[in-house]
Design a protein around this motif. Structure first.
Motif, PDB file in Angstrom:
ATOM      1  N   GLY A  58     -26.669  12.264   8.754  1.00  0.00           N
ATOM      2  CA  GLY A  58     -28.079  12.322   9.137  1.00  0.00           C
ATOM      3  C   GLY A  58     -28.169  12.147  10.635  1.00  0.00           C
ATOM      4  N   ARG A  80     -17.822  10.667  11.968  1.00  0.00           N
ATOM      5  CA  ARG A  80     -18.049   9.847  10.783  1.00  0.00           C
ATOM      6  C   ARG A  80     -17.885  10.683   9.508  1.00  0.00           C
ATOM      7  NH1 ARG A  80     -23.406   6.359  10.797  1.00  0.00           N
ATOM      8  NH2 ARG A  80     -24.339   8.322  10.137  1.00  0.00           N
ATOM      9  N   LYS A 183     -20.051   7.413   4.471  1.00  0.00           N
ATOM     10  CA  LYS A 183     -21.388   7.849   4.044  1.00  0.00           C
ATOM     11  C   LYS A 183     -21.273   8.782   2.839  1.00  0.00           C
ATOM     12  CE  LYS A 183     -25.686   9.133   6.400  1.00  0.00           C
ATOM     13  NZ  LYS A 183     -26.534   8.037   5.945  1.00  0.00           N
ATOM     14  N   TYR A 188     -25.273   5.306  -2.296  1.00  0.00           N
ATOM     15  CA  TYR A 188     -26.739   5.393  -2.353  1.00  0.00           C
ATOM     16  C   TYR A 188     -27.209   5.307  -3.796  1.00  0.00           C
ATOM     17  CZ  TYR A 188     -25.989   6.235   2.483  1.00  0.00           C
ATOM     18  OH  TYR A 188     -25.598   6.053   3.786  1.00  0.00           O
ATOM     19  N   GLY A 221     -30.576  -1.792   3.201  1.00  0.00           N
ATOM     20  CA  GLY A 221     -30.717  -0.492   2.549  1.00  0.00           C
ATOM     21  C   GLY A 221     -30.081   0.573   3.424  1.00  0.00           C
ATOM     22  N   PRO A 222     -30.827   1.599   3.776  1.00  0.00           N
ATOM     23  CA  PRO A 222     -30.226   2.689   4.554  1.00  0.00           C
ATOM     24  C   PRO A 222     -30.265   2.451   6.061  1.00  0.00           C
ATOM     25  CG  PRO A 222     -32.426   3.277   3.864  1.00  0.00           C
ATOM     26  CD  PRO A 222     -32.207   1.896   3.392  1.00  0.00           C
ATOM     27  N   ALA A 223     -30.108   1.223   6.479  1.00  0.00           N
ATOM     28  CA  ALA A 223     -30.157   0.905   7.912  1.00  0.00           C
ATOM     29  C   ALA A 223     -29.345  -0.365   8.168  1.00  0.00           C
ATOM     30  CB  ALA A 223     -31.604   0.681   8.346  1.00  0.00           C
ATOM     31  N   ASN A 224     -28.777  -0.497   9.342  1.00  0.00           N
ATOM     32  CA  ASN A 224     -28.050  -1.720   9.727  1.00  0.00           C
ATOM     33  C   ASN A 224     -29.030  -2.836  10.069  1.00  0.00           C
ATOM     34  OD1 ASN A 224     -24.962  -0.655  11.474  1.00  0.00           O
ATOM     35  ND2 ASN A 224     -25.539  -0.569   9.328  1.00  0.00           N
ATOM     36  N   PRO A 243     -20.992   2.057   9.665  1.00  0.00           N
ATOM     37  CA  PRO A 243     -21.062   1.899  11.130  1.00  0.00           C
ATOM     38  C   PRO A 243     -22.162   2.819  11.672  1.00  0.00           C
ATOM     39  CG  PRO A 243     -18.839   2.484  10.407  1.00  0.00           C
ATOM     40  CD  PRO A 243     -19.749   2.691   9.236  1.00  0.00           C
ATOM     41  N   ILE A 245     -24.679   4.668  14.109  1.00  0.00           N
ATOM     42  CA  ILE A 245     -24.651   5.217  15.466  1.00  0.00           C
ATOM     43  C   ILE A 245     -25.842   4.677  16.272  1.00  0.00           C
ATOM     44  CG2 ILE A 245     -24.744   7.405  16.763  1.00  0.00           C
ATOM     45  CD1 ILE A 245     -23.387   8.539  14.008  1.00  0.00           C
ATOM     46  N   THR A 246     -26.943   4.448  15.583  1.00  0.00           N
ATOM     47  CA  THR A 246     -28.102   3.839  16.248  1.00  0.00           C
ATOM     48  C   THR A 246     -27.748   2.424  16.696  1.00  0.00           C
ATOM     49  OG1 THR A 246     -29.438   5.058  14.654  1.00  0.00           O
ATOM     50  CG2 THR A 246     -30.585   3.404  15.997  1.00  0.00           C
ATOM     51  N   THR A 282     -30.777   6.132  12.045  1.00  0.00           N
ATOM     52  CA  THR A 282     -31.378   7.405  12.467  1.00  0.00           C
ATOM     53  C   THR A 282     -32.780   7.541  11.884  1.00  0.00           C
ATOM     54  OG1 THR A 282     -29.231   8.429  12.634  1.00  0.00           O
ATOM     55  CG2 THR A 282     -31.102   9.917  12.355  1.00  0.00           C
TER      56      THR A 282
HETATM   57  N1  PLP Z   1     -26.585   2.123   6.950  1.00  0.00           N
HETATM   58  C1  PLP Z   1     -26.702   3.031   5.963  1.00  0.00           C
HETATM   59  C2  PLP Z   1     -26.303   2.645   4.593  1.00  0.00           C
HETATM   60  C3  PLP Z   1     -27.211   4.312   6.251  1.00  0.00           C
HETATM   61  O1  PLP Z   1     -27.371   5.216   5.280  1.00  0.00           O
HETATM   62  C4  PLP Z   1     -27.563   4.622   7.569  1.00  0.00           C
HETATM   63  C5  PLP Z   1     -28.053   5.954   7.898  1.00  0.00           C
HETATM   64  O2  PLP Z   1     -27.296   6.814   8.266  1.00  0.00           O
HETATM   65  C6  PLP Z   1     -27.417   3.656   8.555  1.00  0.00           C
HETATM   66  C7  PLP Z   1     -26.925   2.410   8.204  1.00  0.00           C
HETATM   67  C8  PLP Z   1     -27.744   3.942   9.966  1.00  0.00           C
HETATM   68  O3  PLP Z   1     -26.764   4.738  10.567  1.00  0.00           O
HETATM   69  P1  PLP Z   1     -27.099   5.708  11.753  1.00  0.00           P
HETATM   70  O4  PLP Z   1     -27.687   4.884  12.841  1.00  0.00           O
HETATM   71  O5  PLP Z   1     -25.812   6.297  12.146  1.00  0.00           O
HETATM   72  O6  PLP Z   1     -28.061   6.707  11.220  1.00  0.00           O
END
Ligand code: PLP
Ligand code: COI
Length: 339
Positions: A58, A80, A183, A188, A221-224, A243, A245-246, A282
């Motif tokens: 993403g 990644r 990923k 998920y 969840g879907p974010a750090n 890990p 990237i944001t 992201t």
């Molecule tokens: N953690 C998870 C489980 C994610 O799905 C995401 C999204 O990609 C992130 C963290 C944040 O990662 P990024 O900043 O690379 O999008």
């Protein structure tokens, strides 16, 4: 230019004109194909369907004030995806092919790039799936790499407004030596029930703990996860989080505005000591966290006293999004122009 209601776009799927595909057969990648179909023709015994041999990425593209489209750190996403491919034994997509496909997907769908200042952006979703047939548990010998794009608004509907989260102790997203650090779709699927419980209870997301001891914060969840105190940006070290990237970008920005950065295990009780907490990714960009309830004990960690984002989170947010849209200079070489 498409006339969508850019300012109120949700984070969701919108049909666009084209997607880009490439097939791996006989140990090599074929030619890039452009498709206007939203569907793929897949063997019913494809490993992507049965054994979760699937990974995705993403990333986002942004329209600047100058009318040019900017890609943010695509090379990190490409790297990644190669790690994900390695982790579940799929064919790797070389950087050059990855790059060609995402650039083509953006260029073919230019009219869907949200205008500068709308707050929306173009989400790019690369997908790699085992398309070859197997019935035994084995890696496929054929793969499909596909890239589609969709214009999106904020992931958490509140946007840059503090949200409430819930620590889950009932579900794990990933095992300590499992696939949490890459990923892949299975992570998920494993998170869906926890997220559903959190949503039903009125929380924006579940906060996962380390699966072994349930003592440390993993991710949101879907974010750090990150916390801020004493001019320090603190973010968990764990083998079972993605890990981000944001997150990596925010660490760099934090250092450059004179903060310290600590990457280390973060015990749950430390939540009491943070001046600010946020989720980053992201899709989530920076989502400030107002309070966190522990599902088990009922304890509420009240982070924001005002219901407004903290000053440091705001500063980091403005720097990051400023670089992405071209409002601020890009001293790191994170931006590549697509047009
Ligand atoms: N953690 C998870 C489980 C994610 O799905 C995401 C999204 O990609 C992130 C963290 C944040 O990662 P990024 O900043 O690379 O999008
Ligand atoms: C992202 O931030 O890109 C994500 O992948 C989050 C989510 C939509 C899975």
């Amino acid at each position: 230019m498409e006339t969508l209601d850019w300012k109120s776009l949700p984070f969701g799927y919108i049909k666009t004109d084209y997607n880009v595909r490439c097939y791996y057969r006989n140990n090599q990648w074929g030619e890039i194909e452009i498709s206007s179909s939203e569907y793929i023709n897949l063997h019913m015994a494809a490993t992507g369907l049965h054994y979760g041999q699937e990974a995705f990425e993403g990333m986002k593209a942004f329209m600047g004030k100058d009318g040019r489209i900017r890609l943010f750190r695509w090379d990190e996403n490409s790297m990644r995806m190669q790690k994900s491919a390695e982790g579940i034994m799929m064919a790797k997509v070389p950087d050059e092919l990855f790059h060609q496909c995402i650039v083509k997907a953006v260029q073919m769908n230019k009219r869907f790039v949200p205008p500068y200042g709308s707050g929306a952006s173009l989400y790019i979703r690369p997908l790699l799936i085992g398309s070859g047939a197997q019935v035994g548990v084995k890696a496929a010998s054929e793969y499909l790499f596909l890239v589609f794009i969709t214009p999106v608004g904020p992931y958490f509907k509140e946007g840059f407004k503090p949200v409430k989260m819930m620590i889950t102790r009932t579900f794990d997203r990933a095992a300590p030596l499992g696939t949490g650090h890459i990923k892949v779709g299975g992570n998920y699927a494993a998170s869906l029930r926890a997220l559903d419980v959190a949503h039903h209870k009125g929380y924006a997301s579940a906060l996962f703990l380390d699966a072994r001891e349930k003592k440390f914060i993993d991710e949101a969840g879907p974010a750090n996860f990150f916390g801020i105190k004493d001019n320090t940006y603190v973010t968990p070290e764990s083998n079972s989080i993605l890990p981000s990237i944001t997150n990596k970008s925010l660490q760099q920005i934090a250092l450059d505005v004179g903060m310290k950065v600590e990457i280390r295990p973060v015990p749950v009780e430390e939540l009491d000591t943070f001046e600010e907490v946020g989720a980053c990714g992201t899709a989530a960009v920076i989502t400030p966290v107002e309070s966190i309830v522990d599902e088990d004990t009922g304890k509420i960690y009240q982070i924001s006293k005002t219901g407004e984002p903290g000053e440091i989170s705001r500063r980091l947010y403005e720097k990051l999004t400023g670089i992405q849209t071209g409002d601020l200079p890009d001293p790191y070489g994170w931006i590549e122009f697509v047009s």
